[in-house]
Design a protein around this motif. Structure first.
Motif, short mmCIF file in Angstrom:
data_model
loop_
_atom_site.label_atom_id
_atom_site.label_comp_id
_atom_site.label_asym_id
_atom_site.label_seq_id
_atom_site.Cartn_x
_atom_site.Cartn_y
_atom_site.Cartn_z
N ILE A 46 -14.15 6.63 -4.15
CA ILE A 46 -15.10 6.05 -5.09
C ILE A 46 -14.41 5.70 -6.39
O ILE A 46 -13.71 6.53 -6.98
N ALA A 47 -14.60 4.46 -6.85
CA ALA A 47 -13.94 4.01 -8.08
C ALA A 47 -14.56 2.71 -8.56
O ALA A 47 -15.28 2.04 -7.83
N ARG A 48 -14.25 2.38 -9.80
CA ARG A 48 -14.59 1.07 -10.35
C ARG A 48 -13.51 0.07 -9.89
O ARG A 48 -12.37 0.45 -9.61
N GLN A 49 -13.88 -1.20 -9.83
CA GLN A 49 -12.87 -2.21 -9.53
C GLN A 49 -11.72 -2.14 -10.53
O GLN A 49 -11.90 -1.72 -11.66
N ARG A 50 -10.55 -2.58 -10.12
CA ARG A 50 -9.32 -2.59 -10.92
C ARG A 50 -8.86 -1.17 -11.26
O ARG A 50 -8.32 -0.92 -12.33
N SER A 51 -9.08 -0.26 -10.31
CA SER A 51 -8.66 1.13 -10.51
C SER A 51 -7.55 1.55 -9.56
O SER A 51 -7.24 2.73 -9.44
N GLY A 52 -6.98 0.60 -8.85
CA GLY A 52 -5.85 0.88 -7.97
C GLY A 52 -6.20 1.29 -6.56
O GLY A 52 -5.33 1.72 -5.80
N THR A 53 -7.48 1.12 -6.17
CA THR A 53 -7.88 1.56 -4.83
C THR A 53 -7.23 0.75 -3.72
O THR A 53 -6.88 1.31 -2.67
N ASN A 54 -7.10 -0.56 -3.92
CA ASN A 54 -6.49 -1.38 -2.87
C ASN A 54 -5.03 -1.03 -2.65
O ASN A 54 -4.56 -0.95 -1.51
N ALA A 55 -4.31 -0.80 -3.74
CA ALA A 55 -2.91 -0.40 -3.62
C ALA A 55 -2.80 0.98 -2.97
O ALA A 55 -1.97 1.22 -2.09
#
Length: 266
Positions: free
Chosen positions: A7-16
């Protein structure tokens, strides 16, 4: 088979982070499965659309969204569906802040936790929550992505990073909203089965590999599962200093130095 909610906000590094964890033989990363537009071209990587929650409802469960009454039952069926289609031991389900409410009943109160938090708890699904406490860096990343149309990249490119102008008033308004969002998320996560939290700044080591912080967090949920050292398949879209990315950086810095956000300039 087990599941983890990321769980995170966009642009928080989840995709990487997800692209690195996906390199582990026992892990499958599912990108933003509760986004309500799964079929937009390029939104999801090839093959992943079938794991989208709304694809499951309309194409597999054969229901319209308006027909849904028992969200618990549908969520349980969806988790079973993921398990039956994944050949990995652990599925990581990426849930962004702006899709949290997509699993809630239409009459949910404005401050009531979205149903997903109760569903995760009832299904004993642990949560990894990623923060990005440097709102300035996150804001610049948002605006750069918004202007370039690039969400992430998989290789080093020679293209010049697009320079952006920051609307200072909009920046402070966004910081205020994000602060309130984070407070609510903190409160809502308190009802979850198990939660580990770490910040964007601690995801990767200096060589680009997954950090010990991430490895310990994952191991606390699944003892014996080692992910330290894994390399991401995605790169930052912007590696230049903020002062080189923001055209009016002096104005931004001057405004921030008079506030509690001044540390974000460092």
């Amino acid at each position: 088979m087990s599941h983890i909610a990321l769980i995170a906000r966009q642009r928080s590094g989840t995709n990487a982070l997800g692209s690195a964890l996906n390199n582990h033989p026992d892990i499958f990363y599912l990108n933003e499965v509760f986004h309500d537009h799964p079929l937009i071209k390029g939104r999801l990587d090839g093959g992943l659309t079938i794991y989208n929650y709304f694809y499951f409802i309309t194409q597999v469960y054969n229901k319209s969204i308006s027909d849904l009454c028992n969200i618990r039952e549908v969520f349980d069926l969806y988790i079973q569906y993921i398990s039956s289609n994944s050949n990995k031991k652990i599925n990581i389900i990426d849930i962004k802040y702006n899709s949290l409410a997509n699993l809630s009943y239409p009459w949910r109160g404005p401050l009531e936790p979205p149903a997903i938090f109760r569903l995760l708890n009832e299904n004993s699904i642990p949560v990894i929550r990623i923060t990005r406490i440097n709102y300035l860096a996150a804001y610049i990343s948002f605006k750069t992505s918004e202007k370039t149309g690039v969400l992430h990249k998989s290789k080093i490119e020679n293209n010049e990073t697009m320079i952006i102008d920051v609307d200072v008033q909009d920046m402070f308004s966004t910081f205020n909203i994000w602060g309130k969002e984070d407070d609510l998320i903190d409160e809502w996560l308190s009802i979850c089965y198990s939660v580990v939290t770490f910040d964007y700044s601690s995801i990767f080591e200096s060589d680009g590999s997954l950090s010990g912080v991430v490895s310990r967090a994952v191991s606390s949920l699944f003892p014996g599962l080692e992910v330290g050292g894994l390399m991401p398949g995605l790169l930052k879209i912007n590696t230049r200093p903020m002062c080189e990315t923001v055209r009016n950086f002096d104005e931004v810095a001057g405004a921030l130095r008079r506030t509690r956000h001044a540390w974000m300039l460092d």
